[in-house]
Design a protein around this motif. Sequence first.
Motif, mmCIF file in Angstrom:
data_model
loop_
_atom_site.group_PDB
_atom_site.id
_atom_site.type_symbol
_atom_site.label_atom_id
_atom_site.label_comp_id
_atom_site.label_asym_id
_atom_site.label_seq_id
_atom_site.Cartn_x
_atom_site.Cartn_y
_atom_site.Cartn_z
ATOM 1 N N CYS A 20 -36.435 -105.117 16.395
ATOM 2 C CA CYS A 20 -36.756 -104.334 15.198
ATOM 3 C C CYS A 20 -37.737 -105.084 14.300
ATOM 4 O O CYS A 20 -37.541 -106.270 14.012
ATOM 5 C CB CYS A 20 -35.481 -104.025 14.408
ATOM 6 N N ALA A 21 -38.781 -104.406 13.874
ATOM 7 C CA ALA A 21 -39.760 -104.949 12.928
ATOM 8 C C ALA A 21 -39.816 -104.002 11.742
ATOM 9 O O ALA A 21 -40.363 -102.907 11.851
ATOM 10 C CB ALA A 21 -41.127 -105.079 13.590
ATOM 11 N N HIS A 22 -39.241 -104.386 10.619
ATOM 12 C CA HIS A 22 -39.067 -103.472 9.490
ATOM 13 C C HIS A 22 -39.963 -103.871 8.319
ATOM 14 O O HIS A 22 -41.165 -103.603 8.347
ATOM 15 C CB HIS A 22 -37.580 -103.440 9.101
ATOM 16 N N THR A 23 -39.402 -104.525 7.295
ATOM 17 C CA THR A 23 -40.227 -104.840 6.125
ATOM 18 C C THR A 23 -41.284 -105.896 6.432
ATOM 19 O O THR A 23 -42.271 -106.004 5.698
ATOM 20 C CB THR A 23 -39.362 -105.287 4.934
ATOM 21 N N ASN A 24 -41.104 -106.666 7.498
ATOM 22 C CA ASN A 24 -42.187 -107.555 7.918
ATOM 23 C C ASN A 24 -43.380 -106.752 8.400
ATOM 24 O O ASN A 24 -44.534 -107.126 8.171
ATOM 25 C CB ASN A 24 -41.720 -108.552 8.980
ATOM 26 N N ALA A 25 -43.126 -105.610 9.048
ATOM 27 C CA ALA A 25 -44.224 -104.722 9.455
ATOM 28 C C ALA A 25 -44.792 -103.973 8.257
ATOM 29 O O ALA A 25 -45.969 -103.601 8.255
ATOM 30 C CB ALA A 25 -43.742 -103.736 10.512
ATOM 31 N N ASP A 26 -43.976 -103.750 7.230
ATOM 32 C CA ASP A 26 -44.478 -103.104 6.012
ATOM 33 C C ASP A 26 -45.516 -103.979 5.315
ATOM 34 O O ASP A 26 -46.518 -103.474 4.790
ATOM 35 C CB ASP A 26 -43.328 -102.834 5.036
ATOM 36 N N SER A 27 -45.273 -105.290 5.252
ATOM 37 C CA SER A 27 -46.144 -106.188 4.487
ATOM 38 C C SER A 27 -47.258 -106.825 5.301
ATOM 39 O O SER A 27 -48.107 -107.508 4.737
ATOM 40 C CB SER A 27 -45.297 -107.301 3.852
ATOM 41 N N ALA A 28 -47.255 -106.621 6.612
ATOM 42 C CA ALA A 28 -48.246 -107.268 7.469
ATOM 43 C C ALA A 28 -49.646 -106.684 7.267
ATOM 44 O O ALA A 28 -49.823 -105.642 6.635
ATOM 45 C CB ALA A 28 -47.831 -107.128 8.933
ATOM 46 N N ASP A 29 -50.622 -107.372 7.830
ATOM 47 C CA ASP A 29 -52.022 -106.916 7.779
ATOM 48 C C ASP A 29 -52.590 -106.919 9.195
ATOM 49 O O ASP A 29 -52.924 -107.982 9.718
ATOM 50 C CB ASP A 29 -52.841 -107.837 6.879
ATOM 51 N N PRO A 30 -52.726 -105.743 9.832
ATOM 52 C CA PRO A 30 -52.358 -104.423 9.334
ATOM 53 C C PRO A 30 -50.866 -104.165 9.510
ATOM 54 O O PRO A 30 -50.214 -104.800 10.340
ATOM 55 C CB PRO A 30 -53.184 -103.476 10.194
ATOM 56 N N GLY A 31 -50.362 -103.221 8.720
ATOM 57 C CA GLY A 31 -48.954 -102.894 8.774
ATOM 58 C C GLY A 31 -48.722 -101.399 8.687
ATOM 59 O O GLY A 31 -49.623 -100.590 8.929
ATOM 60 N N VAL A 32 -47.510 -101.049 8.307
ATOM 61 C CA VAL A 32 -47.087 -99.643 8.310
ATOM 62 C C VAL A 32 -47.975 -98.781 7.412
ATOM 63 O O VAL A 32 -48.404 -97.691 7.797
ATOM 64 C CB VAL A 32 -45.609 -99.547 7.877
ATOM 65 N N SER A 33 -48.255 -99.261 6.202
ATOM 66 C CA SER A 33 -49.060 -98.441 5.287
ATOM 67 C C SER A 33 -50.518 -98.370 5.701
ATOM 68 O O SER A 33 -51.212 -97.392 5.387
ATOM 69 C CB SER A 33 -48.923 -98.963 3.855
ATOM 70 N N ASP A 34 -51.011 -99.392 6.424
ATOM 71 C CA ASP A 34 -52.367 -99.302 6.988
ATOM 72 C C ASP A 34 -52.445 -98.159 7.993
ATOM 73 O O ASP A 34 -53.444 -97.423 8.040
ATOM 74 C CB ASP A 34 -52.745 -100.610 7.684
ATOM 75 N N ALA A 35 -51.381 -98.035 8.808
ATOM 76 C CA ALA A 35 -51.373 -96.962 9.805
ATOM 77 C C ALA A 35 -51.349 -95.596 9.131
ATOM 78 O O ALA A 35 -52.028 -94.659 9.579
ATOM 79 C CB ALA A 35 -50.170 -97.119 10.729
ATOM 80 N N LEU A 36 -50.578 -95.465 8.054
ATOM 81 C CA LEU A 36 -50.550 -94.209 7.303
ATOM 82 C C LEU A 36 -51.907 -93.933 6.667
ATOM 83 O O LEU A 36 -52.427 -92.804 6.735
ATOM 84 C CB LEU A 36 -49.454 -94.280 6.235
#
Length: 272
Positions: free
Chosen positions: A99-115
């Motif tokens: 599972c990759a959760h808030t670490n994927a949220d804050s990464a570059d690129p991350g969850v919000s980059d994909a959105l």
Amino acid sequence: MSATLAEVITALERAYPPALAESWDAVGLVCGDPAEPVRSVLICVDPVESTVDEALELGADLVLAHHPLLLRGVNGVPASDPKGRLVHRLIRAGAALYCAHTNADSADPGVSDALAEAIGLIDTVPLEPRPDAPNLGLGRVGELPEAEPFAAFVDRVAKALPATAWGVRAAGDAERMIRRVAVCGGAGDSMLGAATKSGADAYVTADLRHHPAGEHLEKGAHLPALVDVSHWASEWPWCEQAARVIRETFGGNVAVRVSARRTDPWTLAASS
């Protein structure tokens, strides 16, 4: 030649460093032997019955999920418990869960980059940058290539994301021109203030609550218009981003599939 689970985890943790996870989060390997080979991976938002079914039907060696299965501490994982049952099913099938959760949220690129990419934003930067690394952090804010009316922007968001019963809800003047946009994959009403400070014309996120949204709108029409989508839909674009990480690292040695099963809990909608 397939990769080992340890090698896949190394690639994932380069992209989504566990150190970026929030202190309350539970990220990393849930079950699986790091020495075992990984020939195929299923990527999903939610590790639930449906996606585990899909993984086992495909014969996947690894399920990569965004949301943690065991977010809060447990004393055991008996098969009589819904989450414990998933762990038992995966282990019996020889499949791992990571599972990759808030670490994927804050990464570059991350969850919000994909959105942001799905919506078509350019020149994005973190909405709430980390003090120690301004290129990392939660949310993103960027620009549309050209300004467009809010009604057209809402339609753009709906077309960019998978359909759900929740749909896309919006609050704002339909004719207002939108150019600068803030986004946050997942529940984002805690970042309404950051979206406002960013100078965004609109803010796209999930799980906006009644009172924070209402209080935000009461402060004036100059503040960002709001677009509320389902939590699952807002994070689903990340699955393809994570798939690229594995494909670019291992090429054709590891088969990767993004789950298209809708695991949003809301299944029906009605209008009066």
